[in-house]
Each structure stands twice: as structure tokens, then as C-alpha cells.
Design a protein around this motif. Structure first.
Motif, PDB file in Angstrom:
ATOM      1  N   LEU A  63       4.064   7.283  14.129  1.00  0.00           N
ATOM      2  CA  LEU A  63       3.245   7.418  15.331  1.00  0.00           C
ATOM      3  C   LEU A  63       4.034   8.099  16.450  1.00  0.00           C
ATOM      4  O   LEU A  63       3.506   8.963  17.165  1.00  0.00           O
ATOM      5  N   ALA A  64       5.307   7.737  16.602  1.00  0.00           N
ATOM      6  CA  ALA A  64       6.140   8.348  17.643  1.00  0.00           C
ATOM      7  C   ALA A  64       6.288   9.846  17.408  1.00  0.00           C
ATOM      8  O   ALA A  64       6.288  10.638  18.358  1.00  0.00           O
ATOM      9  N   ALA A  65       6.405  10.247  16.139  1.00  0.00           N
ATOM     10  CA  ALA A  65       6.504  11.682  15.835  1.00  0.00           C
ATOM     11  C   ALA A  65       5.218  12.407  16.202  1.00  0.00           C
ATOM     12  O   ALA A  65       5.243  13.518  16.756  1.00  0.00           O
ATOM     13  N   LEU A  66       4.068  11.799  15.908  1.00  0.00           N
ATOM     14  CA  LEU A  66       2.787  12.419  16.259  1.00  0.00           C
ATOM     15  C   LEU A  66       2.637  12.563  17.768  1.00  0.00           C
ATOM     16  O   LEU A  66       2.296  13.635  18.278  1.00  0.00           O
ATOM     17  N   LEU A  67       2.886  11.473  18.487  1.00  0.00           N
ATOM     18  CA  LEU A  67       2.669  11.486  19.936  1.00  0.00           C
ATOM     19  C   LEU A  67       3.755  12.277  20.657  1.00  0.00           C
ATOM     20  O   LEU A  67       3.475  12.986  21.633  1.00  0.00           O
ATOM     21  N   GLY A  68       4.997  12.154  20.200  1.00  0.00           N
ATOM     22  CA  GLY A  68       6.081  12.880  20.855  1.00  0.00           C
ATOM     23  C   GLY A  68       5.898  14.378  20.765  1.00  0.00           C
ATOM     24  O   GLY A  68       6.231  15.118  21.705  1.00  0.00           O
ATOM     25  N   SER A  69       5.354  14.844  19.654  1.00  0.00           N
ATOM     26  CA  SER A  69       5.174  16.291  19.474  1.00  0.00           C
ATOM     27  C   SER A  69       4.095  16.858  20.381  1.00  0.00           C
ATOM     28  O   SER A  69       3.936  18.074  20.470  1.00  0.00           O
ATOM     29  N   MET A  70       3.357  15.999  21.074  1.00  0.00           N
ATOM     30  CA  MET A  70       2.323  16.463  21.995  1.00  0.00           C
ATOM     31  C   MET A  70       2.884  16.849  23.358  1.00  0.00           C
ATOM     32  O   MET A  70       2.188  17.453  24.175  1.00  0.00           O
ATOM     33  N   MET A  71       4.142  16.498  23.626  1.00  0.00           N
ATOM     34  CA  MET A  71       4.737  16.826  24.926  1.00  0.00           C
ATOM     35  C   MET A  71       4.824  18.337  25.127  1.00  0.00           C
ATOM     36  O   MET A  71       5.185  19.077  24.211  1.00  0.00           O
ATOM     37  N   LYS A  72       4.507  18.776  26.332  1.00  0.00           N
ATOM     38  CA  LYS A  72       4.575  20.206  26.642  1.00  0.00           C
ATOM     39  C   LYS A  72       5.990  20.629  27.029  1.00  0.00           C
ATOM     40  O   LYS A  72       6.296  21.826  27.021  1.00  0.00           O
ATOM     41  N   PHE A  73       6.821  19.672  27.407  1.00  0.00           N
ATOM     42  CA  PHE A  73       8.188  19.969  27.802  1.00  0.00           C
ATOM     43  C   PHE A  73       9.136  19.067  27.017  1.00  0.00           C
ATOM     44  O   PHE A  73       8.722  18.070  26.435  1.00  0.00           O
ATOM     45  N   THR A  97      13.896  18.620  21.410  1.00  0.00           N
ATOM     46  CA  THR A  97      15.025  19.470  21.760  1.00  0.00           C
ATOM     47  C   THR A  97      14.619  20.925  21.629  1.00  0.00           C
ATOM     48  O   THR A  97      13.483  21.239  21.276  1.00  0.00           O
ATOM     49  N   GLU A  98      15.538  21.813  21.899  1.00  0.00           N
ATOM     50  CA  GLU A  98      15.231  23.240  21.856  1.00  0.00           C
ATOM     51  C   GLU A  98      15.017  23.704  20.413  1.00  0.00           C
ATOM     52  O   GLU A  98      15.501  23.107  19.463  1.00  0.00           O
ATOM     53  N   GLY A  99      14.276  24.795  20.280  1.00  0.00           N
ATOM     54  CA  GLY A  99      14.099  25.413  18.977  1.00  0.00           C
ATOM     55  C   GLY A  99      13.077  24.746  18.094  1.00  0.00           C
ATOM     56  O   GLY A  99      13.125  24.881  16.867  1.00  0.00           O
ATOM     57  N   GLY A 100      12.112  24.017  18.686  1.00  0.00           N
ATOM     58  CA  GLY A 100      11.074  23.389  17.886  1.00  0.00           C
ATOM     59  C   GLY A 100      11.563  22.252  17.018  1.00  0.00           C
ATOM     60  O   GLY A 100      11.006  21.991  15.946  1.00  0.00           O
ATOM     61  N   LYS A 101      12.615  21.553  17.470  1.00  0.00           N
ATOM     62  CA  LYS A 101      13.145  20.421  16.711  1.00  0.00           C
ATOM     63  C   LYS A 101      13.090  19.153  17.562  1.00  0.00           C
ATOM     64  O   LYS A 101      12.985  19.204  18.781  1.00  0.00           O
ATOM     65  N   ALA A 102      13.167  18.036  16.880  1.00  0.00           N
ATOM     66  CA  ALA A 102      13.162  16.757  17.571  1.00  0.00           C
ATOM     67  C   ALA A 102      13.993  15.757  16.791  1.00  0.00           C
ATOM     68  O   ALA A 102      14.162  15.878  15.576  1.00  0.00           O
ATOM     69  N   SER A 103      14.532  14.766  17.503  1.00  0.00           N
ATOM     70  CA  SER A 103      15.292  13.701  16.849  1.00  0.00           C
ATOM     71  C   SER A 103      14.517  12.398  16.985  1.00  0.00           C
ATOM     72  O   SER A 103      13.821  12.160  17.974  1.00  0.00           O
ATOM     73  N   LEU A 104      14.643  11.560  15.971  1.00  0.00           N
ATOM     74  CA  LEU A 104      13.890  10.317  15.902  1.00  0.00           C
ATOM     75  C   LEU A 104      14.836   9.181  15.543  1.00  0.00           C
ATOM     76  O   LEU A 104      15.738   9.340  14.714  1.00  0.00           O
ATOM     77  N   ARG A 105      14.640   8.038  16.167  1.00  0.00           N
ATOM     78  CA  ARG A 105      15.422   6.854  15.841  1.00  0.00           C
ATOM     79  C   ARG A 105      14.559   5.619  16.089  1.00  0.00           C
ATOM     80  O   ARG A 105      13.524   5.703  16.769  1.00  0.00           O
ATOM     81  N   GLY A 106      14.948   4.484  15.538  1.00  0.00           N
ATOM     82  CA  GLY A 106      14.169   3.280  15.761  1.00  0.00           C
ATOM     83  C   GLY A 106      14.852   2.059  15.170  1.00  0.00           C
ATOM     84  O   GLY A 106      15.780   2.163  14.369  1.00  0.00           O
ATOM     85  N   TYR A 107      14.402   0.887  15.589  1.00  0.00           N
ATOM     86  CA  TYR A 107      14.924  -0.356  15.031  1.00  0.00           C
ATOM     87  C   TYR A 107      13.914  -1.474  15.231  1.00  0.00           C
ATOM     88  O   TYR A 107      12.963  -1.355  16.022  1.00  0.00           O
TER      89      TYR A 107
END
Length: 321
Positions: A63-73, A97-107
Motif C-alpha cells: 500500500l505504501a508503494a502505491l500511495l507513495g508513488s502518487m507524490m508529485k515531488f 528519490t531522483e531518477g524514478g526510484k524509491a526506497s521502502l522499509r518497514g517493521y
């Protein structure tokens, strides 16, 4: 430093660990699909959670990946649940992050005694509880942007249902979501997948957005088609997301946009911990020392950093000089 993560890599030309935005042609409907393999496996396997706990955390990460990818910045999206259940806290943290990438973590925090009471297959509310529980969504897009937080009660029988209620109540946006996390029957590794569609309903500024009568039928059709996706299709490594979206929406036409890559990533570091340890007094250092060292564990990636007491004292003197 002790790193407990498992080193695994994606197969060549893998389309795992991507979020694919899409639009259904001729409709005011937009959506996103995500599938994760090594990314979600590394996060879950680092802690060796009980299977029911890993599954629900995997869904929150998806869910975080889906919603996080909606950010415009570039920024950080954090999803957190708190409850009185066997899993009193779940946290998933997405940073673009830059270049169309993102990092994910959780616990997840786990109450082992409560978890045993529910047996091998606890219900959703057996895990997260159903009294005084909530899910919070926090969006932080840097110092120049206002920080946003929305909260919704843990109503529903799945993570997806809770998220749907959030959008209906907080955003007034008709939304449908599917989430799944489970073990690959061949490799035994964790995999997850998700898909969501939203209706871009029109309304006057400052008023609740509602579905217009002439678009309600198309929204219902889009939602039904999305829910027709099979569970195994959401995590099937041989079926890339473009093929999946075509299967679901080809009669209406589906347009896909550039994907975003999602990788496991943690922001902990020895340097950041040193900035905290330099504030300790001599008494605090003595109390924190066990077996001749001060050990600090990162809850997200389960990495343990070891410091010698004399090293911490030296750092503190240097900081105060």
C-alpha cells in the motif's frame, strides 16, 4: 555492525519491484499497479516474523508503494497502524528519490503472548485489534511543503478495506484497492502485489466531490474489472504488469505511464547514531554498556551497530569542545 539482511537478486530482465501508473481510456479513471519480489522479501525476511505478521506487513508495504508513488515531488510517505491487537504497531515508509526510484522499509511490533491466543491463522482484527485502533498516513515533501497527516479508524476486514475507507472519508475520492502478500510456492520467498483505481470525479472547489450521474456507470465498470483480477495474477512473476493491465482493461483501452522502481532502503547509519550517542552522560553510557559494548539496533532493517564505551565518550568530548 551486524547486518541481518539476506542477499538475493532479481532475475535478468525482471519486471518485479515496479509501480506502473495507468489510465483507462475514455474514463475519468486513473490507477496504479505494483508488484514486488526481492524488495518485499528482504524487508520481511530480515526480521523472521511469524507468517501472519509478515503477510499483513507485506500488504502495508505494498500500500505504501502505491500511495507513495502518487507524490508529485520527492518526499516520504509513512503508513502506520496502532492498535490493541497482537500487532500493536505496523510501519511502512516510502521515500522517493531522483531518477524514478524509491526506497521502502518497514517493521512490525509483535505481542507474542496475544499472537499465540489466536492460533496459526488469526483474523485481520485478531492481529491489529478492533478497539481504539487507527491507521495514519503522513506525507512529508520537505521543508518547503506543509506536512500532511490523515487518520482513519481500522474499520474493515483487510488492509485494503481500511485504505478504501481512508480515501472515501478523508479525500472524498471513490477508490478501490486490492492487496496481497504471500510466499512463492516455488522459491518460498515473499512476494506481494497490489492494484488500485480512483475516479477523478468533478466538483466545485471546497465542496465534496461526487460522481456525476453520467460517469457513475463507467466507474462501476472500472471497479468491477479491477476486482476481477485473480490473486495469483497479482504476484505471478511471469505476468508483467503491462500484460496484467491489458487483460483487465483491454476492451476499454488502457494507457500506461513510466514505471517507478522500488528498492529496499533504510536511512539508518553509524554516523546518524553517533549524533545521538554524543548526548549521553557517563552514567547513561555505563547503563547502556552490555558485555563491553553499546549495541543499537535499527527496527527497520534489523542492523545492529556496536560502539565501544570509550569511543562514545570521546565523541561526546569532541562534540562539546
Amino acid at each position: 555492525m551486524t547486518d541481518n539482511s539476506i542477499v538475493i537478486s532479481d532475475p535478468a530482465f525482471s519486471r518485479d519491484n515496479e509501480v506502473r501508473p495507468f489510465a483507462i481510456e475514455g474514463m475519468d479513471v486513473r490507477g496504479r499497479a505494483v508488484r514486488m519480489g526481492t524488495t518485499v522479501h528482504k524487508i520481511l525476511d530480515a526480521h523472521k516474523y511469524p507468517e501472519p505478521v509478515a503477510r499483513i506487513l507485506g500488504e502495508v508495504l505494498t500500500l505504501a508503494a502505491l500511495l507513495g508513488s502518487m507524490m508529485k515531488f520527492d518526499g516520504i510517505v509513512t503508513i502506520q497502524t496502532k492498535s490493541d491487537g497482537a500487532v500493536p504497531m505496523l510501519v511502512a515508509d516510502y521515500e522517493s528519490t531522483e531518477g524514478g526510484k524509491a526506497s521502502l522499509r518497514g517493521y512490525a511490533s509483535v505481542d507474542e503472548d496475544k499472537l499465540k491466543q489466536y492460533g496459526k491463522n488469526p483474523s485481520f482484527h485478531g492481529l491489529i485489534g478492533n478497539k481504539k485502533g487507527y491507521m495514519a498516513l503522513t506525507i512529508d515533501q520537505g521543508a518547503d511543503m506543509d506536512r500532511y497527516q490523515g487518520i482513519v479508524d481500522l474499520k474493515g476486514e483487510t488492509v485494503a478495506e481500511v485504505a478504501r475507507e481512508y480515501f472515501v472519508n478523508s479525500e472524498q475520492t471513490p477508490t478501490e484497492i486490492r492487496l496481497i502478500c504471500g510466499r512463492d510456492p516455488v522459491t518460498g520467498n515473499w512476494r506481494s502485489g497490489g492494484i488500485m483505481v480512483q475516479h477523478l470525479s468533478r466538483g466545485e472547489a471546497g465542496q465534496e466531490r461526487i460522481l456525476e450521474r453520467e460517469t457513475e456507470e463507467e466507474w462501476n465498470r472500472a471497479a468491477i474489472l479491477m476486482h476481477s483480477v485473480k490473486t495469483e495474477e497479482l504476484v505471478d512473476p511471469s505476468l508483467d504488469l503491462d500484460q496484467l493491465l491489458y487483460r483487465l482493461f483491454n476492451e476499454d483501452g488502457v494507457r500506461v505511464f513510466d514505471p517507478m522502481r522500488v528498492e529496499m532502503g533504510c536511512r539508518c547509519s553509524r554516523e546518524k547514531l553517533e549524533q545521538v550517542l554524543v548526548t549521553l552522560s557517563d552514567d547513561d553510557i555505563d547503563h547502556a554498556t552490555v558485555d563491553g559494548k553499546i549495541s543499537v539496533n535499527c527496527q527497520f532493517c534489523n542492523t545492529t551497530y556496536d560502539f565501544a564505551p570509550d569511543e562514545v565518550r570521546a565523541l561526546g568530548k569532541e562534540a562539546r569542545s
